[in-house]
Design an enzyme around this catalytic site. Structure first.
Site, mmCIF file in Angstrom:
data_model
loop_
_atom_site.group_PDB
_atom_site.id
_atom_site.type_symbol
_atom_site.label_atom_id
_atom_site.label_comp_id
_atom_site.label_asym_id
_atom_site.label_seq_id
_atom_site.Cartn_x
_atom_site.Cartn_y
_atom_site.Cartn_z
ATOM 1 C CB THR A 146 -0.772 0.093 1.182
ATOM 2 O OG1 THR A 146 0.043 -0.401 2.120
ATOM 3 C CG2 THR A 146 -1.974 -0.841 1.124
ATOM 4 C CE LYS A 168 -0.944 -3.985 4.340
ATOM 5 N NZ LYS A 168 -0.748 -2.134 4.284
ATOM 6 C CB THR A 179 -1.217 -2.080 8.911
ATOM 7 O OG1 THR A 179 -2.546 -1.176 10.005
ATOM 8 C CG2 THR A 179 -2.383 -2.608 7.948
ATOM 9 C CD GLU A 259 2.232 5.034 6.452
ATOM 10 O OE1 GLU A 259 1.209 5.421 7.751
ATOM 11 O OE2 GLU A 259 1.474 4.588 5.296
ATOM 12 C CG ASN A 378 -0.370 7.914 8.504
ATOM 13 O OD1 ASN A 378 -1.058 7.083 8.382
ATOM 14 N ND2 ASN A 378 0.692 8.097 9.014
ATOM 15 C CB SER A 383 -8.002 14.279 1.198
ATOM 16 O OG SER A 383 -6.604 13.756 2.418
#
Lengths: 383, 383
Positions: A146, A168, A179, A259, A378, A383
């Site tokens: 992702t 992942k 996750t 991230e 994040n 969006s």
């Protein structure tokens, strides 16, 4: 290598059009046998995505022929429609592979609360089946990404048998699993209960101790499939160790790609009264936003470590706590220790050692620093 | 107004030189009587700063003549020397005020793990005593600021009596109190046990439900001093309500000034089976970094709300959960609800309503968004 490092497996990774940017988003892993034993570990979140609910049911029989994985949508919080979509995905894979839908696990990852584009996903399953190959492991690992910047694979080779896997996960990493989607395969010949035991023990001390941002996902899934194709049945200990090795390696790769992170932080809790105490303290330190900001700024702010330890119920006396950052004991007996100016924090890895002086148990939790990039990634994700 | 709004109190705020930038850093609040009743609530962190340990002891007698507060250093994790320094601070105040050291509370705020410059602090106590005034409340409120951008005061006036107060706190806001120092004063004539009851009830539903960043401080202190100077003894309920009003107002000001925040987030949990469930769910939502980033980006990411609820032990069924963001029910029955495009998030205040559909209890937790500015402020704080 990935999930096709072990004999008896085929895999594929393709672009089904689930992701709007056209990147690969659908993976298929097939166990060609002769055995079909399988085990799984799932998120502890009580809000579980449809594919988690499905795969948990399927695994009760202890056998799997195939796993379909998609990125581009988590199929979580999607109600009855979401469950129907997961069911339809398994049915489609079963149809093209000539197996039963109850032998197919499904895993999804991506945004929560959005239904999957089944008009693209189902043809994608057919396309993936047509591309199945004993060398498809890398492509499968790429298709489940992702926000991962790199795909993650690992292999442990033993005498005559192998454990391989792909993972992942790049955010929402937390206990009760990160996750993440992980598929492990082995050509060892072992029954489902043995796989289950090895997998639970391995995840308990690896993925369950990766806590990038304290957030627990609705979709975490770790599957282990055994083909028996090597004709070898390793000893329980030896097998469990190989599974643990692959899980630890994949967990470390997840932290390394979290991230927005600029630091990988190894929190070692030592001299705890119990392992549970050590884990509780490690998690509390790993989740302290103020500390994670300080470490981002290369500030050896041990006061924030003590402050985090103080919120736990672990056995310790405040005036016996010791804390080292990168080997410098900046806090001794709950107070100022060695010169904090001696701490070198230039490198990506930071080691925090918290000595509870309360026993002989220990645990390691991995986390990351908190950065402006994390906030950016994040706040802009959906969006 | 602040702590001198009520009759029978004097205060001062001065620059003692504890802060290197020369800003005010020492406050003194004196109860001139005729009564001296007092109560206090302190951090639940097991690693407690020296002034917390001292003030807890002092308050066992239920009386206080004065409070010395300093910013510029928390005097936490400073060992026996830190405790001696707090003791010396109380002794100095007692000496200049002609009272006993056991009637003087001390509160400190600032960096952990650094001893206070006593050669500047002790003369500062003398200087503050010389400036005591019945109009000194504002100056005292200014002197306790750390990274606060504004000083915080509040007053509730009733028929013949008053409750007033000041607070500081801008980061490390969390349950078991925020990183805050709060001094409340009243000219009501009430015994210590009545003050204690009113204060505990007020903090339980106000400061304890302010959770800016999930981090619990070593120094949190909330004191309530009663002079009896109004000659009025209000009813218990009426008094408790006034204390609660001041605490709620100060708590709201703390959230409004939280480090780096761009949004104030009111998390309302409704239809919970118990108030404890409501608080647990509210905290879990308030601490979810991924959600806090999404709200910063004005993204009504309700999936992250559900994901946070799912990590709790509260009574609920996943497929009966409803979530509204700013009044739009974006999640109904655990799945997609009204159009998320209808949610207007342009303003500073955001309201998240989580309906557990499990009972009739409710709770409100206040938090902030997670921003790059928060990361910046907290990675640069001590360096």
């Amino acid at each position: 290598m990935s999930v096709t490092a072990a004999q008896g497996f085929q895999a594929a990774g393709i672009a089904a059009g689930i992701k709007e940017n056209g990147n690969p988003d659908l993976a298929l892993v097939v166990n060609t046998g002769p055995r079909r034993a399988a085990a799984g570990v799932f998120t502890a979140n009580r809000v579980k995505a449809a594919p988690v609910l499905w795969s948990q049911q399927v695994l009760k029989a202890g056998e799997l022929r195939a796993v379909v994985l998609n990125s581009g949508g988590a199929n979580a919080c999607t109600g009855p429609q979401g469950f129907q979509d997961t069911h339809a995905t398994a049915e489609k894979a079963a149809e093209v592979l000539g197996v039963g839908a109850g032998e197919v696990a499904v895993a999804s990852t991506g945004l929560i609360g959005v239904t999957l584009p089944m008009d693209r996903l189902l043809p994608g399953v057919e396309k993936a089946a047509a591309e199945l190959s004993a060398h498809g492991g890398e492509k499968a690992a790429i298709a489940i990404k992702t926000t991962d910047t790199v795909h993650k694979t690992s292999v442990a080779t033993r005498d005559g048998w192998t454990v391989g896997g792909m993972a992942k996960g790049a955010g929402m990493l937390a206990p009760g699993l990160a996750t993440m989607l992980v598929v492990l395969t082995t050509d060892a010949d072992l029954p489902a209960d043995e796989l289950d035991r090895a997998l639970r023990e391995a995840t308990r001390t690896t993925f369950d101790r990766v806590d990038s941002d304290g957030c627990m996902s609705t979709n975490d899934t770790v599957l282990l499939l055994a083909s028996g194709a090597s004709g070898t049945t390793p000893g329980s200990e030896e097998f469990a160790e190989a599974v643990r090795e692959v899980c630890a390696d994949l967990g470390r790769q997840l932290i390394g790609d979290a991230e927005g992170a600029s630091k990988d932080i190894r929190v070692e809790v030592v001299n705890a009264a119990t392992e549970d105490d050590a884990v509780e303290v490690g998690r509390s330190i790993a989740r302290n936003n103020l500390l994670k900001c300080a470490l981002h700024g290369e500030d050896p702010n041990w006061g924030r470590v003590l402050s985090a330890i103080g919120t736990t119920s672990a056995a310790f006396e405040p005036d016996r706590l010791n804390v080292a950052i990168n080997g410098v004991w900046v806090c001794r007996n709950g107070s100022v220790g060695e010169d904090r100016g001696l701490v070198d924090m230039r490198y990506r890895e930071i080691v925090i050692t918290a000595d509870l002086a309360a026993g002989e148990a220990s645990a390691v939790i991995w986390t990351n620093d908190l950065t402006a990039d994390y906030v950016h990634e994040n706040s802009a994700y959906s969006s």
